[in-house]
Motif scaffolding. Structure first.
Motif, short mmCIF file in Angstrom:
data_model
loop_
_atom_site.label_atom_id
_atom_site.label_comp_id
_atom_site.label_asym_id
_atom_site.label_seq_id
_atom_site.Cartn_x
_atom_site.Cartn_y
_atom_site.Cartn_z
N ALA A 52 0.86 -1.19 0.00
CA ALA A 52 0.00 0.00 0.00
C ALA A 52 0.89 1.23 0.00
CB ALA A 52 -0.90 -0.01 1.22
N PHE A 53 0.34 2.33 -0.49
CA PHE A 53 1.12 3.58 -0.55
C PHE A 53 0.46 4.63 0.33
CE2 PHE A 53 2.44 1.23 -4.18
CZ PHE A 53 3.77 1.57 -4.35
N TYR A 54 1.29 5.37 1.03
CA TYR A 54 0.80 6.42 1.92
C TYR A 54 1.50 7.73 1.57
CZ TYR A 54 -0.81 2.50 4.71
OH TYR A 54 -1.42 1.35 5.12
N ASN A 55 0.86 8.83 1.88
CA ASN A 55 1.52 10.12 1.75
C ASN A 55 1.93 10.63 3.12
OD1 ASN A 55 2.05 11.20 -0.78
ND2 ASN A 55 -0.14 11.36 -1.20
N VAL A 56 3.17 11.08 3.21
CA VAL A 56 3.64 11.64 4.47
C VAL A 56 3.97 13.11 4.24
CG1 VAL A 56 5.56 11.65 6.10
CG2 VAL A 56 4.50 9.49 5.42
N GLU A 57 3.46 13.98 5.13
CA GLU A 57 3.77 15.41 5.01
C GLU A 57 5.14 15.68 5.63
OE1 GLU A 57 2.20 17.69 3.36
OE2 GLU A 57 0.73 16.16 2.75
N TRP A 65 9.34 19.53 3.34
CA TRP A 65 9.71 19.71 1.93
C TRP A 65 8.63 19.19 1.00
CZ3 TRP A 65 12.61 16.51 5.27
CH2 TRP A 65 13.50 17.23 6.09
N GLY A 66 7.39 19.15 1.50
CA GLY A 66 6.27 18.67 0.69
C GLY A 66 5.93 17.22 0.99
N ALA A 115 9.02 2.10 3.28
CA ALA A 115 10.19 2.76 2.69
C ALA A 115 9.73 3.96 1.89
CB ALA A 115 10.94 1.78 1.80
N PRO A 116 10.34 5.12 2.17
CA PRO A 116 10.04 6.30 1.37
C PRO A 116 10.37 6.04 -0.10
CG PRO A 116 11.39 6.88 3.28
CD PRO A 116 11.34 5.38 3.21
N GLU A 117 9.56 6.56 -1.00
CA GLU A 117 9.90 6.44 -2.42
C GLU A 117 11.20 7.22 -2.66
OE1 GLU A 117 8.21 4.83 -5.41
OE2 GLU A 117 8.08 3.71 -3.52
N PHE A 118 12.18 6.51 -3.16
CA PHE A 118 13.50 7.10 -3.25
C PHE A 118 13.52 8.31 -4.19
CE2 PHE A 118 18.12 7.10 -3.44
CZ PHE A 118 18.39 6.86 -2.11
N LYS A 119 12.80 8.20 -5.29
CA LYS A 119 12.77 9.29 -6.27
C LYS A 119 12.20 10.57 -5.64
CE LYS A 119 14.75 7.97 -9.93
NZ LYS A 119 16.06 8.60 -10.02
N ASP A 120 11.15 10.42 -4.86
CA ASP A 120 10.57 11.59 -4.17
C ASP A 120 11.59 12.25 -3.24
OD1 ASP A 120 8.28 10.64 -5.37
OD2 ASP A 120 7.08 10.54 -3.54
N CYS A 121 12.30 11.42 -2.50
CA CYS A 121 13.29 11.96 -1.57
C CYS A 121 14.40 12.69 -2.31
CB CYS A 121 13.90 10.85 -0.71
SG CYS A 121 12.72 10.03 0.37
N GLU A 122 14.86 12.07 -3.39
CA GLU A 122 15.92 12.71 -4.18
C GLU A 122 15.48 14.07 -4.69
OE1 GLU A 122 17.25 9.26 -6.83
OE2 GLU A 122 19.03 10.54 -6.75
N ARG A 123 14.25 14.14 -5.18
CA ARG A 123 13.76 15.40 -5.73
C ARG A 123 13.68 16.47 -4.63
NH1 ARG A 123 9.69 13.43 -8.80
NH2 ARG A 123 8.55 13.27 -6.86
N ALA A 124 13.13 16.08 -3.49
CA ALA A 124 13.02 17.03 -2.38
C ALA A 124 14.40 17.52 -1.94
CB ALA A 124 12.29 16.38 -1.20
N ALA A 125 15.35 16.59 -1.84
CA ALA A 125 16.69 16.97 -1.40
C ALA A 125 17.32 17.96 -2.37
CB ALA A 125 17.57 15.72 -1.27
N GLY A 180 18.08 21.72 -1.45
CA GLY A 180 19.52 21.81 -1.16
C GLY A 180 19.89 21.24 0.21
N ILE A 181 19.27 20.13 0.57
CA ILE A 181 19.59 19.50 1.85
C ILE A 181 20.04 18.07 1.60
CG2 ILE A 181 18.17 20.87 3.43
CD1 ILE A 181 15.95 18.84 2.93
N PRO A 182 20.75 17.49 2.57
CA PRO A 182 21.22 16.12 2.37
C PRO A 182 20.06 15.15 2.17
CG PRO A 182 22.39 17.14 4.20
CD PRO A 182 21.27 18.07 3.82
N LEU A 183 20.24 14.25 1.23
CA LEU A 183 19.22 13.25 0.93
C LEU A 183 18.89 12.41 2.15
CD1 LEU A 183 17.49 11.49 -0.90
CD2 LEU A 183 19.57 10.46 -1.80
N LYS A 184 19.92 12.04 2.91
CA LYS A 184 19.66 11.15 4.04
C LYS A 184 18.80 11.85 5.10
CE LYS A 184 23.85 11.99 6.72
NZ LYS A 184 25.24 11.64 6.94
N ARG A 185 18.88 13.18 5.15
CA ARG A 185 18.05 13.89 6.13
C ARG A 185 16.58 13.78 5.73
NH1 ARG A 185 18.36 20.26 7.06
NH2 ARG A 185 16.47 20.48 8.33
N VAL A 186 16.29 13.95 4.45
CA VAL A 186 14.92 13.79 3.97
C VAL A 186 14.42 12.38 4.26
CG1 VAL A 186 13.43 13.80 1.94
CG2 VAL A 186 15.30 15.47 2.12
#
Lengths: 157, 157, 157, 157, 157, 157
Positions: free
Chosen positions: F98-103, F106-107, F124-134, F138-144
């Motif tokens: 199942a997929f969930y949205n987390v606020e 960074w959106g 697991a967070p969708e990796f592509k979403d995290c990369e885009r937000a990071a 301009g913040i570290p990907l691992k923080r997102v």
């Protein structure tokens, strides 16, 4: 600082930076590489290793000019999970490079050539060009790649 | 230049030469190693790595005396597909070495021994000798190998 | 010699010691690592390599302060089967470190944090603590690990 | 269900269970193995692989009797990060086994022997015994190991 | 039993035999492969794995017709250190094969071609022929290899 | 044929297809994977292996439904250099998803969750979403990535 990469040269002021990582999700490897290249790395590669307690870790390697050490550290410490890194001095010998266009049934494709002491020793079709041609024309990628190599060879002789 | 390899010694004038290769048919690895050994390499080994865009590449490593750098470069640039290489200074510490003959039911077999500060710390049957004995007598290789080790151990004590 | 590992620092006097091993029973890797750590190694790791005649060997790597070279050699030459080793100079950059306690439903768990230029960049639950909590309470290890990370993150902000 | 592992036998009712994992902290590998062994796995091993987008993943492998599939799945799904697993039928051929005691200068050490069609084909000192003897007597582990093998060989002939 | 390997075919009666080995000197891998090929194996390959207690082991893999299982077991149990092995059923799909001679400045070289549903999809110079030509004429192996591929391509079109 | 991937299920009609490749430029791995996924593969992964004569080869693995065997063969035979392949039957057990949205600051970011017997075991967070937000912020990907995991955990409890 700038020099012409088209000439064969030796750069004695390089570093190999390494960090052993055993607690990072491997999904991060690719974006870490991207950021390191964006910050000026000459090369980034990963080596599977076996760490303390038999953990299957991975060693990050960055080849970079010595004056970019701090930029690399900034990325490594903020984007990976490592608590430390090490670096060693290295010299790089890079071949002279030139680009040629080769005509193929699927359009022109660029070939990168390498020269050692003025003599052609390497030539390789630009992979991206070959992929695009293969996709557009619905043919196997290796057929494009081979054709380009054969054409280049023929034009040289 | 020549020195006696039978004595333990340290050689401070060594290089580790490395080249990351992601576009070479792996069949070439073995003949490349052969040529490097023929041109004076002390050791040649290959490390599986992961390169740009997740490509499964391979890193060539050559351990060699610094004054043979150019001979190694000649082989690497003409026999592999790399457009560049790097090298780092290294020191080598090599044990004293001696060879012994051990009598076995399948004939004499040579054993290479290593000495650290004059004390025997290593001994290994010459693998080629063991293979030949195993083949000639139709017995398992590991049986020959074990027998030689046990005999050597017994003769020493 | 002693310094406070809690501060970020660079140690320019390190060595990477390497030995290629193709004739050792791999069971020995773990006890060899133990002895090297006991003798003062900062890190020990193993890299799968391909050696002469295509043998699947393994490269021992030891990261250690230069003044402990002899202690490392003693272990390597007496506990492995190698007839030689090499070493290269390296510098180590280690983050500042601090330890925190995080309260969890399964008791307090220690978190190691890393600081780069005074800023928190890493934090990792002590793995041993998490394992013990998971075992005592019969819950998945990853649940403990995640909970600790989330708690730490919340307490920081 | 119980049978005597001392006799050579074939077990046709085995499974190889596999899961590709590219988003798990590698520290988890060892505790995951522990739990799988505790739940009845015959063997657990990890293979470095390259996954989608060039990610350096790791493949979990479990060799287990078919009737323990669910117990393995319980551990894999709750202790790793995988969203799926696969399994294939396999047959296992296990040698007959026997244990012997060998007297050494450092006390008795157990040797596990393997028999193929009634004939001795394998023998290996119990590694834990050798480690303990080496530590207690402050001698190299490989010396203990070799001595035991040589003694066993001598007693057999 | 005999059939013509020159035609494309599927063989449903194959086995993949596997043994995990963590206590064998890696020098043995190559002679073990030789013996397995001599006893009828279709393919033999080794996979680096991480075994119990984090040991860097190696998995022997043999692809072979089911009726040769016992011959393989004989070699594996007498020539390696394993106490057990496993096997899984597999089907093999092999392309049609044909051999061609290509004229080169260094003499004729054989090319192996593969056919899928009657269409040429693979072609590869015989590596041994290329190596011999390169050695005899003192030219880079890759130059011979490329020339042969280009010639073959040209003759086909 | 279609079924709902959102429910946990077992698919008994899967194949693992394998091909050992020792003469292909590794640059081809990634486009080969792309084509196999495009043709319906469930998973594609590569395993470093050691082949005949010690060549460092690579084993292609494809996990796919049995009725897509021919489509996979078409890609493998035309896009790689192999002259043969093999396949083994496998069963796949896939978790409910199942997929969930987390606020997040960074959106919203999507989280993929896995259910075993109705119970949440993976997220697991969708990796592509995290990369885009990071990248955007301009913040570290691992923080997102960490923030999303912590948020998801908090919202669940």
């Amino acid at each position: 600082m700038s020099f012409d990469h088209r000439d064969e040269h030796i750069d004695d002021d390089m570093l190999v930076i390494q960090a052993n990582i055993d607690d990072m999700n491997p999904e991060f490897c690719s974006p870490v590489s991207d950021r390191l290249f964006a910050a000026g790395a000459n090369d980034v590669y990963w080596i599977p290793i076996i760490m303390k307690k038999g953990r299957p870790g991975i060693m990050l390697n960055v080849l970079v000019q010595a004056d970019k050490l701090e930029a690399m550290e900034q990325v490594i410490f903020t984007e990976t999970t490592t608590l430390g890194l090490r670096y060693m001095r290295a010299s790089c010998h890079r071949l002279g490079r030139a680009f040629y266009n080769v005509e193929t049934p699927w359009g022109p494709i660029s070939v990168k050539a390498g020269f050692y002491k003025g003599e052609l020793v390497q030539y390789a079709p630009e992979f991206k060009d070959c992929e695009r041609a293969a996709q557009q024309h619905g043919i196997p990628l290796k057929r494009v790649y081979e054709e380009v190599r054969a054409q280049f060879l023929q034009q040289r002789s």
